[in-house]
Enzyme design. Structure first.
Site, PDB file in Angstrom:
ATOM      1  CB  SER A 136       6.027 -13.864 -14.104  1.00 32.43           C
ATOM      2  OG  SER A 136       6.129 -13.732 -15.494  1.00 32.43           O
ATOM      3  CE  LYS A 162       9.633 -13.853 -15.966  1.00 28.65           C
ATOM      4  NZ  LYS A 162      10.282 -15.175 -15.848  1.00 28.65           N
ATOM      5  CE  LYS A 164       6.734 -14.366 -18.939  1.00 28.62           C
ATOM      6  NZ  LYS A 164       7.799 -15.303 -19.320  1.00 28.62           N
ATOM      7  CG  ASP A 190      11.052 -14.066 -19.556  1.00 32.84           C
ATOM      8  OD1 ASP A 190      11.761 -14.243 -20.565  1.00 32.84           O
ATOM      9  OD2 ASP A 190      10.487 -14.998 -18.943  1.00 32.84           O
ATOM     10  CD  GLU A 215      13.412 -15.176 -17.465  1.00 33.78           C
ATOM     11  OE1 GLU A 215      13.017 -14.312 -16.646  1.00 33.78           O
ATOM     12  OE2 GLU A 215      12.918 -16.318 -17.518  1.00 33.78           O
ATOM     13  CG  ASP A 240      13.638 -19.540 -18.961  1.00 30.75           C
ATOM     14  OD1 ASP A 240      13.773 -20.772 -18.904  1.00 30.75           O
ATOM     15  OD2 ASP A 240      12.511 -18.991 -18.820  1.00 30.75           O
ATOM     16  CE  LYS A 264      10.923 -20.960 -16.445  1.00 35.77           C
ATOM     17  NZ  LYS A 264      10.489 -20.573 -17.808  1.00 35.77           N
ATOM     18  N   GLY A 292       9.480 -20.394 -13.007  1.00 30.74           N
ATOM     19  CA  GLY A 292       8.193 -21.041 -12.775  1.00 30.74           C
ATOM     20  C   GLY A 292       7.508 -21.350 -14.084  1.00 30.74           C
TER      21      GLY A 292
HETATM   22  O1  SMG Z   1       5.182 -19.712 -12.678  1.00 28.96           O
HETATM   23  O2  SMG Z   1       5.022 -17.587 -12.327  1.00 28.96           O
HETATM   24  C1  SMG Z   1       5.214 -18.543 -13.054  1.00 28.96           C
HETATM   25  C2  SMG Z   1       5.482 -18.295 -14.516  1.00 28.96           C
HETATM   26  C3  SMG Z   1       6.642 -17.411 -14.693  1.00 28.96           C
HETATM   27  O3  SMG Z   1       7.034 -16.094 -16.585  1.00 28.96           O
HETATM   28  C4  SMG Z   1       7.003 -17.196 -16.139  1.00 28.96           C
HETATM   29  N1  SMG Z   1       7.330 -18.282 -16.867  1.00 28.96           N
HETATM   30  O4  SMG Z   1       9.707 -17.922 -19.461  1.00 28.96           O
HETATM   31  O5  SMG Z   1       9.927 -17.681 -17.370  1.00 28.96           O
HETATM   32  C5  SMG Z   1       9.214 -17.925 -18.346  1.00 28.96           C
HETATM   33  C6  SMG Z   1       7.742 -18.207 -18.236  1.00 28.96           C
HETATM   34  C7  SMG Z   1       7.387 -19.472 -18.936  1.00 28.96           C
HETATM   35  C8  SMG Z   1       5.946 -19.813 -18.902  1.00 28.96           C
HETATM   36  S1  SMG Z   1       5.002 -18.792 -19.871  1.00 28.96           S
HETATM   37  C9  SMG Z   1       3.532 -19.574 -20.166  1.00 28.96           C
HETATM   38 MG    MG Z   2      11.580 -17.033 -18.870  1.00 28.27          MG
END
Ligand code: SMG
Ligand code: MG
Length: 369
Positions: A136, A162, A164, A190, A215, A240, A264, A292
């Protein structure tokens, strides 16, 4: 089994680089570890609640309070009748607080499985000994910085990227990454709820980039909005934040709001509910992948075990430890040809390294029955 003591341990592990999402920037992983001591042995879990209620309504000080005030008295009162499978039923009366509940269930499950000499992966129904790793990539200050970051992850061997996104950081970053790194790369985005129902035409501009999925574009409570959006964009929608239980998963699928689901375990109340979501999705031919929450090795080990179930058909946010940490609390998870190995030892299959754990510990509180 019987619960004797529970240690609530706050740790603060530095991140190798800041991680920015549509709801803020994190520079460290400050998190609650739950350590249970039972008559059959000890267990560990990582509570995925963040420092502030931005990803969801939970936050770690809230989790500590509800665990201390309500959940531990209930689990202690089970006496010799504690089982991991009985944790969720015992706490079902309490609304919400799924991340807090998940951390207790997971720690008890770890103790139970260690006592029985069974790995979490085999208990959950894993069918693989390694899982494909995605990464991510946070929001950056410039496209040049993003290009360097993505190039670095691809060089390391990550099998899926991925990005953001948020309004103002979406179409152009995706275009740049697709054009720079080619059409073959598995790419998804995402939004962490950053868009609204009026953004359908805007998000349809992502269709030309052949993304695996988008996402959680809309608010977590707006499942119907996602169903409407699904008629306006060709990119598959993956939920999610919205998916907090297997029954919500079924509703969202039947409404046409999601055709892929991010699981998750913390968000849904634990690994057992995570498996139920896996199963209802498999019955409906909806692929899932493992999300994650920047977990240390303690939480990561359990996620990797879950990701080895058969309907986890897309690479997860199951990166190597080095994605976030120069030093992990456990032996690090490493990338091998883009894959992460599923632990095989009893329970979660990893142990915190005592010196590292001490170094990053902020506080501990032990509660006894
Ligand atoms: O563990 O690699 C990881 C984080 C992956 O992007 C990630 N998590 O919405 O999926 C999600 C985010 C939530 C945490 S953002 C602080
Ligand atoms: Mg997410």
């Amino acid at each position: 089994m019987r619960l004797e003591h529970v240690e609530l341990r706050m740790v603060n592990v530095p991140l190798v680089s800041p991680f920015r999402t549509s709801f803020g920037t994190d520079t460290r992983h400050e998190v609650l570890l739950v350590h249970v001591i039972t008559d059959v042995g000890e267990g560990w879990a990582e509570c995925v609640a963040m420092d502030r209620p931005a990803y969801s309504s939970e936050y770690f000080n809230g989790a500590i309070d509800v665990i201390r005030s309500f959940f531990l008295p209930d689990l202690f009162s089970l006496g010799n009748d504690l089982t991991a499978e009985g944790v969720a039923p015992a706490l079902k009366w309490a609304k919400g607080h799924r991340m807090a509940k998940a951390s207790l269930e997971t720690a008890v499950l770890d103790a139970q499985l260690r006592g029985a000499g069974v790995s979490l992966a085999s208990y959950l129904g894993a069918v693989k000994d390694r899982v494909p790793a995605g990464v991510s990539v946070g929001i950056m200050d410039s496209l040049a910085e993003l290009e360097t970051a993505v190039g670095g992850y691809l060089d390391e061997g990550y099998l899926r990227i991925k990005l953001k996104i948020e309004p103002g950081w979406d179409i152009e970053p995706v275009r740049m990454v697709r054009e720079t790194f080619g059409p073959e790369m598995l790419l998804q985005v995402d939004a962490n709820t950053a868009y609204t129902r009026t953004d359908g035409a805007h998000l349809a501009q992502l269709d030309e980039f052949d993304l695996l999925l988008i996402e959680q574009p809309l608010d977590e409570e707006d499942i119907v909005g996602h169903a409407i959006l699904a008629t306006q964009v060709h990119t598959p929608i993956c939920l999610d934040e919205s998916i907090v239980s297997s029954s919500i998963a079924v509703d969202a699928i039947e409404l046409g709001a999601t055709t892929i689901i991010n699981i998750k375990p913390g968000r849904v109340g634990g690994y057992l509910e995570g498996v139920r979501i896996h199963d209802v999705c498999a019955e409906r031919a909806i692929p899932v992948w493992c999300g994650g929450m920047l977990e240390t090795g303690i939480g990561r080990a359990a996620n990797v075990a879950l990701a080895a179930l058969p309907n986890f058909l897309l690479p997860g946010d199951t990166s190597a430890s080095s994605r976030y940490f120069a030093e992990d609390l456990t032996a690090p998870f490493v990338l091998e040809d883009g894959y992460v190995r599923v632990p095989t030892g009893p329970g979660i299959g990893v142990d915190p390294i005592p010196e590292v754990l001490e170094k990053f510990t902020l506080s501990t509180e032990t509660i006894s029955r």
